[in-house]
Design an enzyme around this catalytic site. Sequence first.
Site, PDB file in Angstrom:
ATOM      1  N   ASP A   1       0.970  -1.188   0.058  1.00 18.40           N
ATOM      2  CA  ASP A   1       0.005  -0.187   0.021  1.00 18.40           C
ATOM      3  C   ASP A   1       0.894   1.105   0.050  1.00 18.40           C
ATOM      4  O   ASP A   1       2.283   1.249   0.263  1.00 18.40           O
ATOM      5  CB  ASP A   1      -0.746   0.043   1.396  1.00 18.40           C
ATOM      6  CG  ASP A   1      -1.796   1.191   1.461  1.00 18.40           C
ATOM      7  OD1 ASP A   1      -2.273   1.464   0.277  1.00 18.40           O
ATOM      8  OD2 ASP A   1      -1.877   1.395   2.578  1.00 18.40           O
TER       9      ASP A   1
ATOM     10  N   LYS B   1      -7.282  -5.113  -4.925  1.00 15.15           N
ATOM     11  CA  LYS B   1      -6.009  -5.434  -4.338  1.00 15.15           C
ATOM     12  C   LYS B   1      -5.693  -6.853  -4.206  1.00 15.15           C
ATOM     13  O   LYS B   1      -4.897  -7.481  -4.463  1.00 15.15           O
ATOM     14  CB  LYS B   1      -5.548  -4.752  -2.918  1.00 15.15           C
ATOM     15  CG  LYS B   1      -5.516  -3.127  -3.366  1.00 15.15           C
ATOM     16  CD  LYS B   1      -5.339  -2.545  -1.798  1.00 15.15           C
ATOM     17  CE  LYS B   1      -4.999  -1.329  -2.162  1.00 15.15           C
ATOM     18  NZ  LYS B   1      -4.566  -0.455  -0.816  1.00 15.15           N
TER      19      LYS B   1
ATOM     20  N   ARG C   1      -1.181  15.782  -2.032  1.00 13.30           N
ATOM     21  CA  ARG C   1      -2.668  15.441  -2.007  1.00 13.30           C
ATOM     22  C   ARG C   1      -3.464  16.623  -2.294  1.00 13.30           C
ATOM     23  O   ARG C   1      -3.434  17.741  -1.243  1.00 13.30           O
ATOM     24  CB  ARG C   1      -3.041  14.839  -0.787  1.00 13.30           C
ATOM     25  CG  ARG C   1      -2.043  13.406  -0.622  1.00 13.30           C
ATOM     26  CD  ARG C   1      -2.014  12.830   0.748  1.00 13.30           C
ATOM     27  NE  ARG C   1      -3.301  12.456   1.354  1.00 13.30           N
ATOM     28  CZ  ARG C   1      -3.859  11.153   1.127  1.00 13.30           C
ATOM     29  NH1 ARG C   1      -2.884  10.411   0.916  1.00 13.30           N
ATOM     30  NH2 ARG C   1      -5.052  10.976   1.627  1.00 13.30           N
TER      31      ARG C   1
ATOM     32  N   ASP D   1      -4.944   6.314  -4.157  1.00 16.22           N
ATOM     33  CA  ASP D   1      -4.393   7.846  -4.372  1.00 16.22           C
ATOM     34  C   ASP D   1      -4.571   8.029  -6.010  1.00 16.22           C
ATOM     35  O   ASP D   1      -4.697   6.875  -6.815  1.00 16.22           O
ATOM     36  CB  ASP D   1      -3.326   8.106  -4.059  1.00 16.22           C
ATOM     37  CG  ASP D   1      -3.240   8.616  -2.606  1.00 16.22           C
ATOM     38  OD1 ASP D   1      -4.370   8.897  -2.053  1.00 16.22           O
ATOM     39  OD2 ASP D   1      -2.173   9.082  -1.984  1.00 16.22           O
TER      40      ASP D   1
END
Length: 775
Positions: free
Chosen positions: A108, A493, A325, A407
């Site tokens: 991750d 995932k 971000r 993200d």
Amino acid sequence: MNTSNPKNKVGLLDLELNQLTKALFLALVALSVVMVTLQGFSGPWYRSLFRFLLLFSYIIPISLRVNLDMGKAAYGWMIMKDENIPGTVVRTSTIPEELGRLVYLLTDKTGTLTRNEMVFKRLHLGTVSYGTDTMDEIQNHLVNSYSQTQAQASGNNASSAPPRKAQSSAPKVRKSVSSRVHEAVKAVALCHNVTPVYEARGAAGETEFAEADQDFSDDNRTYQASSPDEVALVQWTESVGLTLVNRDLTSMQLRTPSGQILTYCILQTFPFTSESKRMGVIVRDESTAEITFYMKGADVAMSTVVQYNDWLEEECGNMAREGLRTLVVAKRALTEEQYQDFESRYNQAKLSIHDRTLKVAAVVESLEREMELLCLTGVEDQLQADVRPTLEMLRNAGIKIWMLTGDKLETATCIAKSSHLVSRTQDTHVFRPVTSRGEAHLELNAFRRKHDCALVISGDSLEVCLKYYEHEFVELACQCPAVVCCRCAPTQKAHIVKLLQQHTGRRTCAIGDGGNDVSMIQAADCGIGIEGKEGRQASLAADFSVPQFKHIGRLLMVHGRSSYKRSAALSQFVMHRGLVISTMQAVFSSVFYFASVPLYQGFLMVGYATVYTMFPVFSLVLDQDVKPEMAMLYPELYKDLTKGRSLSCKTFLVWVLISIYQGGILMSGALVLFESEFVHVVAISFTALVLTELLMVALTVRTWHWLMAVAELLSLGCYVASLAFLNKYFDLAFITTVTFVWKVSAITVVSCLPLYVLKYLKRKLSPPSYSKLSS
């Protein structure tokens, strides 16, 4: 919906040992049938067959399971006691060897490669951008803006509405930047779900007084929120002078740079969801009675609801490339009538029985139109300590690293480059968004033409590729030095992990820190959880738990490597121990006309597998070929393990041949050298057998530990001491003679010396890769 039932994980070493045990079982049956055949099937042959099956049953290494499980427990204890990786917890005792066989590491990003500690870095207003070095300008703008507002309010002794009108008719240039900064900072300070918390001081009786007369002291205040991004934004507004001092269900209080307290009534709150990707709040300023709808969210969600502008998309891309971000902040002023109309429709939608969620969303969307774009914020998530050297070490060890993150593409790519997951000089292929089979085919063809380049792909494109071209895509992706999957759902995932297992047959490891990584951790052959800011869900669901990403290097290079090599040596030695005594039994039965008579009886057989040989054999769990520092310095040593050469059909056959040679020599030598009594054969052969086993352990050991020497001496001492009590099996008068000693010594030397010579020649002519380092 994202959770899945965990599977029982079985290590690759255990599966390989199961195959070898099946081969040994077939050898046991075959040997028993051969003995009965040579006997001529005379008499009740099936009875003889079962007798031979029992006599040769030591071929099946029943004690292997016990020794291995004890070894695994020892490895777990060593990992948790390692001072170089404090806080590491082993939550499973079945797969420590898996740490030494990994080929794919799926990680991750947020909280795993990064700290999940957000720092405010950039505020962009369209025409002007403020960075960390120009935050004092924002502070000055705020001080001026609030001092002007206060002066006008005290002068008029009324609300700030008249001055506002006056301001709007004034010239725009200088005032516009100051007022826009003021509006942007106020929006960031109001639009969030953060609550300031004050530590209680003093005795319990003073609590009410403390609450009533709370001075909002800065050193006593902490912020609590569902996301560290939110906290970073509120901490930033505090640093520039606008401080959130209090919040409850219905109101918020802000403190201006001059110390004035502004109270805002919270009329509605619209929390962040993964579908909407934005959150909003409607507040009423108590001093002016103005109602404002503030909203912030991801650029994808906000670009459609703000007024037309020509800078948002470009600046979002620029900030993402810096690894920031981004959040877009906007507002819309509402009149009392507009709000009352909205509130009645909103309450009505909340009371509806059918399609409530859709109706509520539709009412909220009616407000989200033509909103005034205030600013774009950029928050940095800093990398964890030593992430770069750890990733480089793993790459040198032959481990391919895939980053799976939720993200956006630009942020994920930037973090991949800054962490050196993807080299800055390396070619990167960014997979264009695809929605159909034809587009996926074209993009795969374009990717196929590139060589040795990292792949960056979004979750949506990945899903389309896997739907139509699963095998081709996985095959191409596995050739990449690094893969970055962005906008990945938790179930995606886990799906990627399973695909790698199915298509490559290699061992996978997943590492994450949040609840959204649990399904991936459980699907992988080896799951590692990091105890981070997102709770302990991943840590508790994982097989191994570490406090920081950098600890993975030592966990794999030192402990994973040692565990696999030690278990491979231990398991082959336990098999050898059973094969030697079975070979001796076969030779003995062959000499005595294929009689199904046991060579050793009672305590001798029990003692052989326990007291006499167990400690030295088990002490192999302390063996190491190179020092931990060397294993960390030369991660290339780890590459050899993925080929599985420590335990393979070749090494197994070598040990079988050694067992047959030693068993044959020990039994033949005893039969040749004994004189008259059969009990002498037992005494000579059994003593030589125990000594041979102890010497073979010494031959196998690569680095001596003081406990190994103690185990050898203890076992030898136990055997010598037990001779005094075993007069049922041994002739005590014979075993104290020189004849007994030289005969045993001669047989032991013949059985072991050739192997020592072969080992010496092999190390000289074809040394293993670690021998140069250990010397």
